[in-house]
Design a protein around this motif. Structure first.
Motif: not given
Length: 413
Positions: A15-24, A93-100
């Protein structure tokens, strides 16, 4: 599992995460040695998030993009799991990320129902705050879940917080198990406390849990000074009580309600303490809460006292609309105005129509003097309300009676 079906479904509410979704999404696509699918659920975003989700789906066969009407994270997760094919499910969550290669160490074949891992909170200045699971690493069978995890999962008195972090993003579930719980929670219609409503009832249903003291998940913290939306939400307390009632109903279905009710109270009193814009002091030490357990919702009230406690009562009523304050009085009323409200002389009480006079004074002896003065003005004792704001943990029952009243609709609305 069929040959072409994924082992793991990763559901990402967006939801409204255009700044972060690609990294996620890119962090999830980096996972190797595992057949997985990624389900991006665009929850009615108003920015370009939905378009970005579609681009990922076009370029990657393992990515699905689903667009739904905005309904909150619980609804988005449920809609995602309905089309999921994986035997296991986790959430990001769309503004978070996980490790390789985060999922490489998860033993999906060891016949567990839930796998619990840690989390790293990532600050805007680049600091990393690690949170490992409280419990020892290893496999917990049903007997150990009941004896070691359930008794302190909501409230661990040694740490003054939960022992089992409610976040669904640090856990892996068998799809068939969590889908039922997500469906129930999605029907509650709450946009607050969804993770708690899912994970804690599930602990009474599972037979085998694996605790893994490793961190793969990175949660993006807001910039310093920016409070989470639920903290500044004016409907915080009614929403909190909704979650409380849901968990209470779920726990009462189990054989463990007698010791869970104390945990539940501590867990949610701790949540109330986070409500900084309403409470400046610890709730355990000074519960300066408007006495609505003694005042009918929507009634006409005269607020007596314009000191610190009176200001607290006034602000709380402005937020939650407990009653109609027809006059705010204080003996030191000359040229006094607070929040555009003129403080009047107590003498106006003789001219006003009201159901209650609420005394906003903490000192017992001063309050009794005001009671005597009101009696001299002809105010009956049944209309005079004063209570001590000092509480302790034994006072929790009355506090939750208050929460229930806060959550009730005003008559006629």
């Amino acid at each position: 599992m069929h040959k072409n079906e994924p082992l793991l479904s990763v559901i990402v509410p967006v939801y409204n995460a255009e700044k972060y979704i690609s990294q996620c999404v890119n962090s999830i696509l980096q996972q190797k040695h595992l057949a997985l699918e990624i389900i991006l659920v665009d929850d009615g975003s108003l920015d370009e998030s939905g378009t970005i989700c579609d681009l990922f789906a076009k370029k990657n066969y393992c990515v699905k993009a689903l667009h739904i009407k905005n309904g909150g994270i619980a609804k988005a997760r449920y809609e995602g799991i309905k089309i999921a094919k994986g035997r296991w499910v986790t959430f990001v969550d769309a503004d978070d990320w996980i490790s390789e290669n985060a999922y490489r160490d998860i033993c999906f074949e060891d016949d567990c129902d839930i796998v619990v891992t840690g989390i790293c909170e990532y600050t805007n200045d680049g600091r990393e705050i690690m949170h490992m699971p409280y419990f020892k690493e290893g496999i917990y069978e049903r007997e150990e879940i009941v004896s070691e995890i359930i008794p302190i999962m909501l409230w661990n008195s040694r740490e003054n917080t939960w022992a089992l972090d409610p976040s669904l993003c640090t856990k892996f579930f068998r799809r068939k198990d969590i889908q039922k719980q997500l469906e129930k929670v999605s029907k509650v219609g709450s946009d607050f406390g969804e993770d708690s409503m899912v994970i804690y009832p599930m602990m009474f249903q599972v037979d085998r849990i694996r605790i893994l003291k490793k961190i793969y998940y990175f949660h993006r913290l807001r910039p310093s000074g920016v409070l989470p939306p639920y903290i500044i939400d004016e409907e915080f307390i009614p929403k909190l009580y909704k979650v409380y009632e849901y968990l209470k109903d779920e726990f009462r279905k189990t054989a463990y309600w007698d010791f869970m009710k104390g945990q539940l109270d501590c867990f949610f009193i701790n949540s109330i303490e986070l409500k900084k814009h309403c409470f400046e002091y610890s709730f355990f030490e000074f519960a300066a809460f408007f006495p609505i357990e003694k005042v009918s919702r929507g009634s006409r009230v005269i607020l007596y006292g314009a000191g610190e406690l009176g200001i607290r009562y006034w602000k709380q009523n402005s937020l939650y609309h407990f009653c109609d304050i027809v006059s705010w009085v204080d003996r030191a009323h000359e040229d006094k105005q607070i929040d555009n409200c003129i403080i009047e002389s107590p003498e106006v009480i003789k001219e006003r129509e009201f159901e209650f006079v609420v005394i906003a004074v903490d000192n017992y002896y001063i309050a009794q003097g005001i009671v005597l003065y009101l009696s001299e003005l002809g105010v009956g004792g049944e209309k005079i309300v004063w209570h001590s704001t000092r509480v302790n943990r034994q006072g929790m029952k009355s506090i939750f009676d208050i929460l229930k009243k806060v959550s009730e609709p005003v008559m006629g609305q």
